[in-house]
Design a protein around this motif. Structure first.
Motif, PDB file in Angstrom:
ATOM      1  N   PHE A 107      28.679  47.262  11.408  1.00  0.00           N
ATOM      2  CA  PHE A 107      27.894  47.529  10.427  1.00  0.00           C
ATOM      3  C   PHE A 107      27.501  45.457   9.575  1.00  0.00           C
ATOM      4  N   ALA A 108      28.850  44.661   9.926  1.00  0.00           N
ATOM      5  CA  ALA A 108      28.647  43.528   9.457  1.00  0.00           C
ATOM      6  C   ALA A 108      27.571  42.487  10.640  1.00  0.00           C
ATOM      7  N   TYR A 109      27.867  42.722  11.765  1.00  0.00           N
ATOM      8  CA  TYR A 109      25.968  42.126  12.399  1.00  0.00           C
ATOM      9  C   TYR A 109      24.914  42.917  13.088  1.00  0.00           C
ATOM     10  N   GLY A 110      24.977  44.178  12.448  1.00  0.00           N
ATOM     11  CA  GLY A 110      23.691  44.939  13.237  1.00  0.00           C
ATOM     12  C   GLY A 110      23.809  45.783  14.530  1.00  0.00           C
ATOM     13  N   GLY A 111      23.301  46.441  14.895  1.00  0.00           N
ATOM     14  CA  GLY A 111      23.280  47.513  15.930  1.00  0.00           C
ATOM     15  C   GLY A 111      23.464  46.615  17.268  1.00  0.00           C
ATOM     16  N   ASP A 112      21.812  45.395  16.989  1.00  0.00           N
ATOM     17  CA  ASP A 112      22.118  45.253  17.909  1.00  0.00           C
ATOM     18  C   ASP A 112      22.430  43.797  18.617  1.00  0.00           C
ATOM     19  N   ALA A 113      23.755  43.083  18.120  1.00  0.00           N
ATOM     20  CA  ALA A 113      25.121  42.374  18.209  1.00  0.00           C
ATOM     21  C   ALA A 113      25.891  42.955  19.204  1.00  0.00           C
ATOM     22  N   ASP A 114      26.344  41.645  20.395  1.00  0.00           N
ATOM     23  CA  ASP A 114      26.845  42.198  21.313  1.00  0.00           C
ATOM     24  C   ASP A 114      28.182  41.987  21.167  1.00  0.00           C
ATOM     25  N   LEU A 115      29.344  43.484  20.817  1.00  0.00           N
ATOM     26  CA  LEU A 115      30.320  43.391  19.992  1.00  0.00           C
ATOM     27  C   LEU A 115      31.177  42.624  20.762  1.00  0.00           C
ATOM     28  N   THR A 116      30.959  42.628  22.238  1.00  0.00           N
ATOM     29  CA  THR A 116      31.857  41.927  23.092  1.00  0.00           C
ATOM     30  C   THR A 116      32.659  41.151  22.756  1.00  0.00           C
ATOM     31  N   ASN A 117      31.894  39.519  22.563  1.00  0.00           N
ATOM     32  CA  ASN A 117      32.153  38.365  22.172  1.00  0.00           C
ATOM     33  C   ASN A 117      32.618  38.228  20.954  1.00  0.00           C
ATOM     34  N   ILE A 118      32.702  39.114  19.966  1.00  0.00           N
ATOM     35  CA  ILE A 118      33.217  39.589  18.300  1.00  0.00           C
ATOM     36  C   ILE A 118      34.501  40.343  18.505  1.00  0.00           C
ATOM     37  N   ALA A 119      35.379  39.243  17.678  1.00  0.00           N
ATOM     38  CA  ALA A 119      37.349  40.079  17.436  1.00  0.00           C
ATOM     39  C   ALA A 119      36.842  40.422  15.664  1.00  0.00           C
ATOM     40  N   GLY A 120      37.416  41.048  15.834  1.00  0.00           N
ATOM     41  CA  GLY A 120      37.956  41.418  14.467  1.00  0.00           C
ATOM     42  C   GLY A 120      39.769  41.893  14.413  1.00  0.00           C
ATOM     43  N   VAL A 121      40.146  41.836  12.796  1.00  0.00           N
ATOM     44  CA  VAL A 121      41.161  42.308  12.484  1.00  0.00           C
ATOM     45  C   VAL A 121      41.343  43.009  10.977  1.00  0.00           C
ATOM     46  N   GLN A 122      41.704  44.281  10.743  1.00  0.00           N
ATOM     47  CA  GLN A 122      42.035  44.457   9.626  1.00  0.00           C
ATOM     48  C   GLN A 122      43.139  43.745   8.436  1.00  0.00           C
ATOM     49  N   THR A 123      41.905  43.249   7.719  1.00  0.00           N
ATOM     50  CA  THR A 123      43.473  42.705   6.276  1.00  0.00           C
ATOM     51  C   THR A 123      42.711  43.021   5.181  1.00  0.00           C
ATOM     52  N   LEU A 124      44.171  42.701   3.787  1.00  0.00           N
ATOM     53  CA  LEU A 124      43.633  43.681   2.884  1.00  0.00           C
ATOM     54  C   LEU A 124      42.649  42.333   1.836  1.00  0.00           C
ATOM     55  N   ILE A 133      49.242  46.633  14.560  1.00  0.00           N
ATOM     56  CA  ILE A 133      49.183  45.348  14.009  1.00  0.00           C
ATOM     57  C   ILE A 133      48.100  44.734  13.701  1.00  0.00           C
ATOM     58  N   ALA A 134      46.725  45.266  14.193  1.00  0.00           N
ATOM     59  CA  ALA A 134      45.123  44.295  14.486  1.00  0.00           C
ATOM     60  C   ALA A 134      44.670  45.336  13.516  1.00  0.00           C
ATOM     61  N   GLY A 135      45.098  46.229  13.246  1.00  0.00           N
ATOM     62  CA  GLY A 135      44.388  47.418  11.725  1.00  0.00           C
ATOM     63  C   GLY A 135      43.678  48.664  12.743  1.00  0.00           C
ATOM     64  N   ASP A 136      43.683  49.672  11.790  1.00  0.00           N
ATOM     65  CA  ASP A 136      42.518  50.893  12.190  1.00  0.00           C
ATOM     66  C   ASP A 136      41.965  50.748  13.298  1.00  0.00           C
ATOM     67  N   ALA A 137      41.602  50.551  14.808  1.00  0.00           N
ATOM     68  CA  ALA A 137      40.430  50.520  15.836  1.00  0.00           C
ATOM     69  C   ALA A 137      38.961  50.797  15.516  1.00  0.00           C
ATOM     70  N   LYS A 138      38.773  51.969  14.943  1.00  0.00           N
ATOM     71  CA  LYS A 138      38.201  52.603  15.063  1.00  0.00           C
ATOM     72  C   LYS A 138      37.222  52.136  13.454  1.00  0.00           C
ATOM     73  N   TYR A 139      37.813  51.666  13.194  1.00  0.00           N
ATOM     74  CA  TYR A 139      37.846  51.262  11.790  1.00  0.00           C
ATOM     75  C   TYR A 139      37.085  49.733  12.136  1.00  0.00           C
ATOM     76  N   VAL A 140      37.466  48.912  12.456  1.00  0.00           N
ATOM     77  CA  VAL A 140      37.056  47.618  12.404  1.00  0.00           C
ATOM     78  C   VAL A 140      36.111  47.696  13.566  1.00  0.00           C
ATOM     79  N   ASP A 141      35.935  48.138  13.933  1.00  0.00           N
ATOM     80  CA  ASP A 141      34.764  48.815  15.634  1.00  0.00           C
ATOM     81  C   ASP A 141      33.481  48.542  14.289  1.00  0.00           C
ATOM     82  N   LEU A 142      33.749  50.311  13.734  1.00  0.00           N
ATOM     83  CA  LEU A 142      32.432  50.291  12.770  1.00  0.00           C
ATOM     84  C   LEU A 142      32.316  48.880  11.863  1.00  0.00           C
ATOM     85  N   ALA A 143      33.005  48.569  11.623  1.00  0.00           N
ATOM     86  CA  ALA A 143      32.511  47.820  10.498  1.00  0.00           C
ATOM     87  C   ALA A 143      32.316  46.691  10.772  1.00  0.00           C
ATOM     88  N   LEU A 144      32.295  46.158  12.023  1.00  0.00           N
ATOM     89  CA  LEU A 144      31.688  44.906  12.432  1.00  0.00           C
ATOM     90  C   LEU A 144      30.442  44.955  13.392  1.00  0.00           C
TER      91      LEU A 144
END
Length: 246
Positions: A136-153, A123-134
């Protein structure tokens, strides 16, 4: 033995009943959509939709889309030197869409991947895709543990899902009946209606200075500083729409 055969037979009968029920439901939905589509198709898109004795006759026509209007004007123009600048897309010398070679290669890789399937995504989308997109968007140095994302249209879908979630669940700032969301002025036209429909209080912050054709940095900072604590801020990550000013 007998018990196993009986259970299997009963299960098979139940499955058949469920399949028949699902088929009937899908058929009913298909007929409903087909009937609705026919009702819309019978009327010109420039006229109010009419249906004798039905709810469709009460639906008001939405305002014309300014961008699509430019596209129609481009099509009707007979000047050989015309240029279509209403939509941000790469085009060749004949005005047709130009597909990036990298996109063509990515499509070929996907088609050649025998492990790919058409299974439903979570329901939240392809998890691997979402992780890669985050990443890419926030940069390799970003702490993604504090960022939530879902795949949308698309971005429109993201605004609708995000607006519904934020408007429903985050605390309202003190003295506010709704959660305020600050969007740039100007912004893409449908953003305003999307967040209003999501139950948010749409407010504007200065973004573009039409006199200088540049970012109104001082106005932006002042408006965001004056926003109530706990407000939502909508930022265009890049390629601000519609000005193109980042």
């Amino acid at each position: 033995g007998f018990l196993t055969n009986t259970i299997t037979k009963q299960t098979s009968q139940q499955q058949h009943k469920q399949m028949f029920k699902s088929a009937c439901t899908n058929l009913a939905l298909a007929l409903l959509f087909a009937t609705t589509a026919s009702a819309f198709a019978m009327e010109s898109p420039t006229k109010k939709v009419k249906a004798s004795g039905g709810y469709l006759s009460t639906i008001p026509e939405g305002p014309p889309d300014a961008i699509l209007g430019i596209a129609e004007a481009f099509k009707s123009c007979t000047d050989e030197k015309k240029v279509n600048v209403c939509v941000g897309a790469y085009r060749d010398s004949t005005g047709k869409p130009w597909i990036l070679p990298s996109v063509r290669k990515a499509e070929a890789r996907l088609l050649a991947d025998a492990s790919a399937n058409k299974e439903y995504a979570p329901i939240a989308g392809d998890a691997k895709y979402v992780d890669l997109a985050l990443g890419f968007a926030y940069g390799g140095d970003a702490d993604l543990t504090n960022i939530a994302g879902v795949q949308t249209l698309s971005g429109t879908g993201a605004c609708r899902i995000g607006g519904h979630f934020l408007g429903k669940f985050i605390p309202k700032p003190e003295g506010c009946d709704k959660v305020p969301i600050y969007i740039p002025s100007p912004t893409w036209g449908n953003h305003i209606a999307i967040f209003k429909e999501a139950g948010m209080d749409v407010r504007r912050y200065r973004y573009y200075n039409s006199k200088t054709n540049r970012l109104d940095y001082d106005g932006l900072i002042e408006d965001l500083k004056d926003a109530p604590e706990g407000s939502v801020i909508l930022l265009h990550g890049c390629a601000h729409n519609p000005t193109g000013c980042d």
